[in-house]
Design a protein around this motif. Structure first.
Motif, short mmCIF file in Angstrom:
data_model
loop_
_atom_site.label_atom_id
_atom_site.label_comp_id
_atom_site.label_asym_id
_atom_site.label_seq_id
_atom_site.Cartn_x
_atom_site.Cartn_y
_atom_site.Cartn_z
N MET A 39 0.83 -1.21 0.00
CA MET A 39 0.00 0.00 0.00
C MET A 39 0.86 1.26 0.00
N LEU A 40 2.01 1.21 0.65
CA LEU A 40 2.93 2.34 0.63
C LEU A 40 3.52 2.52 -0.76
N VAL A 41 3.95 1.43 -1.37
CA VAL A 41 4.56 1.49 -2.70
C VAL A 41 3.55 1.95 -3.76
N SER A 42 2.31 1.51 -3.64
CA SER A 42 1.30 1.89 -4.63
C SER A 42 0.64 3.23 -4.32
N LEU A 43 1.11 3.90 -3.30
CA LEU A 43 0.67 5.25 -2.92
C LEU A 43 -0.81 5.32 -2.52
N HIS A 44 -1.30 4.28 -1.89
CA HIS A 44 -2.63 4.31 -1.29
C HIS A 44 -2.45 4.73 0.17
N TRP A 45 -2.38 6.02 0.39
CA TRP A 45 -1.97 6.55 1.70
C TRP A 45 -2.97 6.23 2.80
N PHE A 48 -2.74 2.60 3.66
CA PHE A 48 -1.44 2.39 4.32
C PHE A 48 -1.49 2.85 5.77
#
Length: 114
Positions: A39-45, A48
């Motif tokens: 979730m961090l890598v895919s920018l789903h803040w 995350f």
């Protein structure tokens, strides 16, 4: 939850209950850490930040197991100091968290398709 309630009702002994529960601790820690990093890598803040406290708690619980214990769930200590009730409460909270995450992921999946 079912295994802990069986222990509470004396349908199962503490050693077999703890061995059943402890075999799922490491996969849970790894799985939750992987999902959090993804979730961090895919920018789903938002997701995350929602997963980060639970992942941190799982890692903390796994690291802070005293030496000599069987694992996070120890048969000699599970009936002492109300640990059974706290483990049951934690399992219910995690169930609610996972249900919430399931519906959030489902909503995100459907909204991406439509």
């Amino acid at each position: 939850i079912i295994t802990l309630s069986d222990l509470e009702c004396d349908y199962i002994n503490a050693r077999s209950c703890c061995s059943k529960l402890n075999k799922w601790v490491v996969p849970e820690v790894i799985g939750h850490a992987v999902v959090t990093v993804l979730m961090l890598v895919s920018l789903h803040w938002f997701i995350f930040l929602l997963n980060l406290p639970v992942a941190t708690w799982n890692i903390y619980r796994y690291i802070m197991v005293p030496s000599g214990n069987m694992g996070v769930f120890d048969p000699t200590e599970i009936h002492n100091r109300g640990q059974l009730k706290s483990h049951m409460k934690e399992a219910m909270i995690k169930l609610g968290f996972h249900l919430l995450c399931f519906f959030m992921y489902l909503y995100r999946l459907v909204s991406k398709i439509i």
